[in-house]
Design a protein around this motif. Structure first.
Motif, PDB file in Angstrom:
ATOM      1  N   SER A 155       0.807  -1.228   0.000  1.00 18.93           N
ATOM      2  CA  SER A 155       0.000   0.000   0.000  1.00 18.93           C
ATOM      3  C   SER A 155       0.834   1.269   0.000  1.00 18.93           C
ATOM      4  N   LEU A 156       2.128   1.162   0.335  1.00 19.73           N
ATOM      5  CA  LEU A 156       2.992   2.354   0.363  1.00 19.73           C
ATOM      6  C   LEU A 156       3.626   2.659  -0.988  1.00 19.73           C
ATOM      7  N   ARG A 157       3.529   1.742  -1.954  1.00 20.20           N
ATOM      8  CA  ARG A 157       4.245   1.923  -3.213  1.00 20.20           C
ATOM      9  C   ARG A 157       3.810   3.188  -3.945  1.00 20.20           C
ATOM     10  N   ALA A 158       2.524   3.330  -4.197  1.00 21.07           N
ATOM     11  CA  ALA A 158       2.024   4.495  -4.937  1.00 21.07           C
ATOM     12  C   ALA A 158       2.274   5.802  -4.185  1.00 21.07           C
ATOM     13  N   PRO A 159       1.993   5.886  -2.875  1.00 29.39           N
ATOM     14  CA  PRO A 159       2.286   7.123  -2.144  1.00 29.39           C
ATOM     15  C   PRO A 159       3.760   7.511  -2.186  1.00 29.39           C
ATOM     16  N   LEU A 160       4.658   6.512  -2.138  1.00 27.80           N
ATOM     17  CA  LEU A 160       6.082   6.825  -2.168  1.00 27.80           C
ATOM     18  C   LEU A 160       6.502   7.412  -3.516  1.00 27.80           C
ATOM     19  N   LEU A 161       5.986   6.859  -4.606  1.00 29.74           N
ATOM     20  CA  LEU A 161       6.319   7.408  -5.926  1.00 29.74           C
ATOM     21  C   LEU A 161       5.790   8.829  -6.074  1.00 29.74           C
ATOM     22  N   GLN A 162       4.564   9.079  -5.636  1.00 25.56           N
ATOM     23  CA  GLN A 162       4.021  10.433  -5.710  1.00 25.56           C
ATOM     24  C   GLN A 162       4.834  11.389  -4.847  1.00 25.56           C
ATOM     25  N   TRP A 163       5.310  10.892  -3.719  1.00 31.34           N
ATOM     26  CA  TRP A 163       6.141  11.720  -2.849  1.00 31.34           C
ATOM     27  C   TRP A 163       7.445  12.116  -3.545  1.00 31.34           C
ATOM     28  N   VAL A 164       8.046  11.181  -4.268  1.00 33.38           N
ATOM     29  CA  VAL A 164       9.286  11.470  -4.991  1.00 33.38           C
ATOM     30  C   VAL A 164       9.060  12.589  -6.001  1.00 33.38           C
ATOM     31  N   ARG A 166       6.771  14.980  -5.993  1.00 32.10           N
ATOM     32  CA  ARG A 166       6.545  16.268  -5.326  1.00 32.10           C
ATOM     33  C   ARG A 166       7.837  16.805  -4.707  1.00 32.10           C
ATOM     34  N   ASN A 167       8.657  15.908  -4.185  1.00 31.36           N
ATOM     35  CA  ASN A 167       9.917  16.338  -3.583  1.00 31.36           C
ATOM     36  C   ASN A 167      10.847  16.938  -4.633  1.00 31.36           C
ATOM     37  N   ARG A 168      10.909  16.326  -5.821  1.00 38.08           N
ATOM     38  CA  ARG A 168      11.741  16.863  -6.896  1.00 38.08           C
ATOM     39  C   ARG A 168      11.267  18.253  -7.313  1.00 38.08           C
ATOM     40  N   ALA A 169       9.961  18.409  -7.476  1.00 36.17           N
ATOM     41  CA  ALA A 169       9.422  19.695  -7.909  1.00 36.17           C
ATOM     42  C   ALA A 169       9.708  20.783  -6.885  1.00 36.17           C
ATOM     43  N   ALA A 170       9.556  20.457  -5.617  1.00 33.05           N
ATOM     44  CA  ALA A 170       9.808  21.444  -4.567  1.00 33.05           C
ATOM     45  C   ALA A 170      11.281  21.811  -4.499  1.00 33.05           C
ATOM     46  N   GLU A 185       5.142  14.814   5.085  1.00 33.08           N
ATOM     47  CA  GLU A 185       4.387  13.715   4.486  1.00 33.08           C
ATOM     48  C   GLU A 185       5.179  12.411   4.584  1.00 33.08           C
ATOM     49  N   PHE A 186       6.452  12.466   4.246  1.00 33.41           N
ATOM     50  CA  PHE A 186       7.286  11.261   4.331  1.00 33.41           C
ATOM     51  C   PHE A 186       7.382  10.792   5.775  1.00 33.41           C
ATOM     52  N   ASP A 187       7.613  11.726   6.689  1.00 31.17           N
ATOM     53  CA  ASP A 187       7.710  11.361   8.096  1.00 31.17           C
ATOM     54  C   ASP A 187       6.456  10.622   8.550  1.00 31.17           C
ATOM     55  N   GLY A 188       5.300  11.067   8.063  1.00 28.86           N
ATOM     56  CA  GLY A 188       4.054  10.421   8.447  1.00 28.86           C
ATOM     57  C   GLY A 188       3.986   8.977   7.975  1.00 28.86           C
ATOM     58  N   HIS A 189       4.428   8.726   6.729  1.00 30.51           N
ATOM     59  CA  HIS A 189       4.437   7.353   6.218  1.00 30.51           C
ATOM     60  C   HIS A 189       5.313   6.450   7.089  1.00 30.51           C
ATOM     61  N   ILE A 190       6.495   6.940   7.433  1.00 28.70           N
ATOM     62  CA  ILE A 190       7.442   6.102   8.159  1.00 28.70           C
ATOM     63  C   ILE A 190       7.018   5.928   9.617  1.00 28.70           C
ATOM     64  N   ARG A 191       6.544   6.997  10.239  1.00 29.59           N
ATOM     65  CA  ARG A 191       6.118   6.881  11.636  1.00 29.59           C
ATOM     66  C   ARG A 191       4.966   5.881  11.775  1.00 29.59           C
ATOM     67  N   SER A 192       4.116   5.820  10.763  1.00 31.02           N
ATOM     68  CA  SER A 192       3.023   4.847  10.818  1.00 31.02           C
ATOM     69  C   SER A 192       3.573   3.422  10.803  1.00 31.02           C
ATOM     70  N   GLN A 193       4.644   3.187  10.054  1.00 35.06           N
ATOM     71  CA  GLN A 193       5.267   1.867  10.033  1.00 35.06           C
ATOM     72  C   GLN A 193       5.932   1.546  11.375  1.00 35.06           C
ATOM     73  N   VAL A 236      15.020   7.996  -0.405  1.00 34.02           N
ATOM     74  CA  VAL A 236      15.211   9.010  -1.454  1.00 34.02           C
ATOM     75  C   VAL A 236      16.288   8.548  -2.419  1.00 34.02           C
ATOM     76  N   GLY A 237      17.405   8.062  -1.879  1.00 29.63           N
ATOM     77  CA  GLY A 237      18.483   7.596  -2.741  1.00 29.63           C
ATOM     78  C   GLY A 237      18.074   6.411  -3.584  1.00 29.63           C
ATOM     79  N   GLU A 238      17.345   5.478  -2.980  1.00 29.24           N
ATOM     80  CA  GLU A 238      16.962   4.263  -3.687  1.00 29.24           C
ATOM     81  C   GLU A 238      15.963   4.544  -4.796  1.00 29.24           C
ATOM     82  N   LEU A 239      14.879   5.213  -4.464  1.00 24.46           N
ATOM     83  CA  LEU A 239      13.811   5.405  -5.447  1.00 24.46           C
ATOM     84  C   LEU A 239      14.267   6.275  -6.607  1.00 24.46           C
ATOM     85  N   GLY A 240      14.980   7.355  -6.297  1.00 23.04           N
ATOM     86  CA  GLY A 240      15.403   8.248  -7.364  1.00 23.04           C
ATOM     87  C   GLY A 240      16.509   7.684  -8.219  1.00 23.04           C
ATOM     88  N   THR A 241      17.566   7.194  -7.573  1.00 22.29           N
ATOM     89  CA  THR A 241      18.740   6.806  -8.353  1.00 22.29           C
ATOM     90  C   THR A 241      18.585   5.444  -9.021  1.00 22.29           C
TER      91      THR A 241
END
Length: 397
Positions: A155-164, A166-170, A185-193, A236-241
């Protein structure tokens, strides 16, 4: 008075009266980052801009900065970054703590998992060509292997890609409010885990995220904020690079059927080919540092507190470090390749990344017929801070 003003400002905010040498966000640069950085390396190898501070384009200057942590600090943000944004002795403690997570035996245990993910995606890709392999293959591969590595749910796959995205644009816009928002937003995903695992107690899944919850450093249990920072750096390093790497390699092989054919026949050359392809077209554009004292680099004077950007993409194409630097040479000595950095901040996950890339490209060459670029469809280059391609359509050759 000027000296007092400079010293009163926070790191990265030193004042300059000289005009900017270039604009990293100009259309000329964003439309062809590699070409623009090559030109800057020849024309103005140590260049100032309002956006990036001092940018270094030569291999020797980049290597000097990343191996002298006393003069060029990694503490570049007011927000904690564990351990990337630390200097010794603090960095040493946290680096020693995270290195076992990338031990050879741990990496080897994940190889069958990543291979299975790659095989599933290759099977789907073979049915869908022609298609955009960035959105339908490279990015799904990156997010699926990262979730598998850390023990995160589907369930985290799609939110993580969208986060990437938005992070690039910002980051490109240097929109501090948007950057703060995506960080929360990222902190919220991880804290929930983390909360899921804490509620489960001893019954929590035995994965890397759970291990970090039970991890101590320098005699104290890691705080949630420290775990979030570690996982943010890894993710961040994994998904982007990784996604960028896969796209870059597939693009190269599509344009070079001779190399594609060679690697289909001889997989023992695959690891060497990947290193050389990613030297030519780096997946990570740059990293930041801050000068701790006045220092001269390339004939230009940096003041204490000046922001510095090391341009990996340019350094790895420097003819002073690599003969015929713009040419693909399968047998090239890669000892000067800065793909994974150098010095005390060299990427701790380099062996993991190499395995992930070798695995996925091996599966592509096994599962796909020869492929080429689809005519009239791009590719579309990614723009800073990303590298590689934002769209890449392949077809059966």
């Amino acid at each position: 008075m000027k000296r007092e003003t400079r010293e009163a400002r926070s790191p990265g905010e030193a004042l300059h009266e000289c005009p900017a040498d270039w604009d990293p966000r100009s259309q000329e640069v964003l439309s062809d980052q590699i070409g623009a950085y090559d030109r800057m390396r020849e024309r103005c190898p140590v260049a100032r801009s309002d956006y990036l501070g001092w940018s270094l384009f030569r291999h020797q200057d980049v290597l000097r900065v990343i191996t002298d942590h006393e003069t060029f600090s990694n503490v570049v943000s007011r927000h904690p970054s564990v351990p990337n944004g630390m200097d010794p002795p603090e960095h040493t403690l946290y680096r020693r703590m995270i290195e076992p997570y990338f031990a050879p035996e741990r990496i080897a245990a994940f190889e069958p998992v990543f291979r299975g993910i790659a095989r599933d995606l290759v099977d789907a890709l073979g049915r869908d060509l022609p298609c955009d392999v960035i959105r339908h293959f490279a990015e799904p591969y990156a997010v699926r292997i990262q979730c598998a590595f850390l023990g995160w749910p589907e369930s985290l796959r799609a939110p993580l890609l969208q986060w990437v995205y938005r992070n690039r644009a910002a980051t490109l816009a240097r929109d501090t409010e948007a950057m703060a928002s995506v960080a929360l937003e990222f902190d919220g995903h991880i804290r929930s885990q983390l909360e899921v695992r804490e509620r489960a107690g001893d019954a929590a899944a035995d994965d890397l995220t759970t291990c970090l919850l039970r991890q101590s450093v320098d005699g104290h249990r890691l705080q949630h904020s420290e775990i979030v920072s570690i996982l943010r750096n890894w993710t961040v390093g994994e998904l982007g690079t990784i996604a960028a790497c896969v796209g870059i390699i597939l693009h190269f092989l599509a344009e070079r059927p001779d190399v594609q054919d060679l690697l289909r026949r001889d997989r023992t050359r695959l690891a060497q080919a990947i290193e050389e392809i990613l030297r030519l077209h780096g997946p990570l554009v740059s990293n930041r540092r801050v000068a701790t004292r006045e220092v001269i680099v390339g004939g230009r004077t940096f003041a204490a507190g000046d922001r510095i950007t090391v341009m990996w993409v340019s350094a790895n194409r420097d003819g002073e470090a690599f003969e015929d630097a713009g040419q693909f040479r399968l047998e090239r000595d890669q000892s000067q390749n800065l793909l994974y950095g150098a010095g005390i901040h060299v990427c701790p996950g380099a062996a993991l990344a190499r395995m992930q890339l070798n695995t996925v490209i091996d599966e592509v060459l096994d599962g796909l017929e020869p492929f080429s670029l689809a005519p009239g469809t791009g590719p579309v280059r990614a723009i800073y801070p990303a590298s590689g391609f934002s769209s890449l359509v392949l077809k059966a050759a």
